[in-house]
Design an enzyme around this catalytic site. Sequence first.
Site, PDB file in Angstrom:
ATOM      1  N   ASN A 175       0.845  -1.194   0.000  1.00 19.25           N
ATOM      2  CA  ASN A 175       0.000   0.000   0.000  1.00 19.25           C
ATOM      3  C   ASN A 175       0.881   1.246   0.000  1.00 19.25           C
ATOM      4  O   ASN A 175       1.959   1.278   0.623  1.00 19.25           O
ATOM      5  CB  ASN A 175      -1.003   0.003   1.162  1.00 19.25           C
ATOM      6  CG  ASN A 175      -0.398  -0.205   2.529  1.00 19.25           C
ATOM      7  OD1 ASN A 175       0.600  -0.896   2.683  1.00 19.25           O
ATOM      8  ND2 ASN A 175      -1.007   0.387   3.541  1.00 19.25           N
TER       9      ASN A 175
ATOM     10  N   GLU B 268      -3.156  -4.662  -2.914  1.00 22.58           N
ATOM     11  CA  GLU B 268      -3.653  -5.608  -3.920  1.00 22.58           C
ATOM     12  C   GLU B 268      -3.710  -4.950  -5.295  1.00 22.58           C
ATOM     13  O   GLU B 268      -3.312  -5.549  -6.299  1.00 22.58           O
ATOM     14  CB  GLU B 268      -5.068  -6.089  -3.555  1.00 22.58           C
ATOM     15  CG  GLU B 268      -5.158  -6.852  -2.246  1.00 22.58           C
ATOM     16  CD  GLU B 268      -5.430  -5.956  -1.045  1.00 22.58           C
ATOM     17  OE1 GLU B 268      -4.911  -4.815  -1.021  1.00 22.58           O
ATOM     18  OE2 GLU B 268      -6.136  -6.386  -0.136  1.00 22.58           O
TER      19      GLU B 268
ATOM     20  N   CYS C 161      -4.179   0.662  -2.504  1.00 20.79           N
ATOM     21  CA  CYS C 161      -4.040  -0.556  -1.694  1.00 20.79           C
ATOM     22  C   CYS C 161      -2.969  -1.477  -2.288  1.00 20.79           C
ATOM     23  O   CYS C 161      -2.671  -1.419  -3.489  1.00 20.79           O
ATOM     24  CB  CYS C 161      -5.341  -1.326  -1.667  1.00 20.79           C
ATOM     25  SG  CYS C 161      -6.687  -0.552  -0.786  1.00 20.79           S
TER      26      CYS C 161
ATOM     27  N   CYS D 162     -10.289  -5.188   0.248  1.00 18.28           N
ATOM     28  CA  CYS D 162     -11.408  -4.241   0.255  1.00 18.28           C
ATOM     29  C   CYS D 162     -12.235  -4.411  -1.028  1.00 18.28           C
ATOM     30  O   CYS D 162     -11.823  -5.087  -1.978  1.00 18.28           O
ATOM     31  CB  CYS D 162     -10.905  -2.804   0.391  1.00 18.28           C
ATOM     32  SG  CYS D 162     -10.288  -2.079  -1.142  1.00 18.28           S
TER      33      CYS D 162
ATOM     34  N   GLU E 137       0.352   5.272   0.626  1.00 18.76           N
ATOM     35  CA  GLU E 137      -0.584   6.317   1.056  1.00 18.76           C
ATOM     36  C   GLU E 137      -0.147   7.678   0.523  1.00 18.76           C
ATOM     37  O   GLU E 137       0.936   7.831  -0.045  1.00 18.76           O
ATOM     38  CB  GLU E 137      -0.670   6.299   2.592  1.00 18.76           C
ATOM     39  CG  GLU E 137      -1.219   4.963   3.079  1.00 18.76           C
ATOM     40  CD  GLU E 137      -1.454   4.885   4.573  1.00 18.76           C
ATOM     41  OE1 GLU E 137      -0.975   5.753   5.324  1.00 18.76           O
ATOM     42  OE2 GLU E 137      -2.145   3.927   4.986  1.00 18.76           O
TER      43      GLU E 137
HETATM   44  N1  THU Z   1      -5.379  -1.335   2.517  1.00 23.28           N
HETATM   45  C1  THU Z   1      -4.852  -2.206   1.614  1.00 23.28           C
HETATM   46  O1  THU Z   1      -3.688  -2.066   1.203  1.00 23.28           O
HETATM   47  N2  THU Z   1      -5.622  -3.233   1.173  1.00 23.28           N
HETATM   48  C2  THU Z   1      -6.915  -3.462   1.566  1.00 23.28           C
HETATM   49  O2  THU Z   1      -7.569  -4.347   1.028  1.00 23.28           O
HETATM   50  C3  THU Z   1      -7.495  -2.657   2.638  1.00 23.28           C
HETATM   51  C4  THU Z   1      -6.737  -1.439   3.029  1.00 23.28           C
HETATM   52  C5  THU Z   1      -4.558  -0.215   2.985  1.00 23.28           C
HETATM   53  C6  THU Z   1      -5.002   1.135   2.482  1.00 23.28           C
HETATM   54  C7  THU Z   1      -4.460   2.044   3.571  1.00 23.28           C
HETATM   55  O3  THU Z   1      -3.115   2.377   3.257  1.00 23.28           O
HETATM   56  C8  THU Z   1      -4.464   1.205   4.821  1.00 23.28           C
HETATM   57  O4  THU Z   1      -4.597  -0.151   4.387  1.00 23.28           O
HETATM   58  C9  THU Z   1      -5.584   1.522   5.780  1.00 23.28           C
HETATM   59  O5  THU Z   1      -6.816   1.523   5.141  1.00 23.28           O
END
Ligand code: THU
Length: 135
Positions: free
Chosen positions: A46, A59, A57, A91, A48
């Site tokens: 991930n 994935e 994310c 997600c 940000e």
């Molecule tokens: N996140 C993912 O990388 N994958 C998911 O399926 C759910 C959330 C990350 C996004 C963000 O950087 C952190 O988790 C919190 O939401």
Amino acid sequence: MISDDEIDRLLAAAKEAAARAYCPYSKFRVGAAVLTESGAIVAGCNVENASYGLTICAERNAVFRLVGSGERPEIRAVLIYTPTTTPTAPCGACRQVLNEFGPSCEVVCRCDGPDEIRTTLDKLLPSAFGPRNLS
Ligand code: THU
């Protein structure tokens, strides 16, 4: 069904990716690794952003890296690793993106505790909208 050896290799790749996560805001590290029909493994973390909504994310990062790598993007399995006590399922947005290239792929969610989630994408995203709807 993917083999134990394939799971070990996916887990190693997803752990390496999670270590590279850029998550100064949530502090929630995620690594994802996808396995293709040809046996290639591509991972992502991930990433940000100070403008929170632009976060990507792990994935989706893995899927986009797979497509960009030139491999045939036919996904057999995805493994999601979080350094947490309980496993994390993908997600909704990531389920939709995975559906494009692996509508019935295996989904394995691992963490640092003993629990795991083991399922398939078609169970996580039933009656999905996908490429066939547009053909
Ligand atoms: N996140 C993912 O990388 N994958 C998911 O399926 C759910 C959330 C990350 C996004 C963000 O950087 C952190 O988790 C919190 O939401």
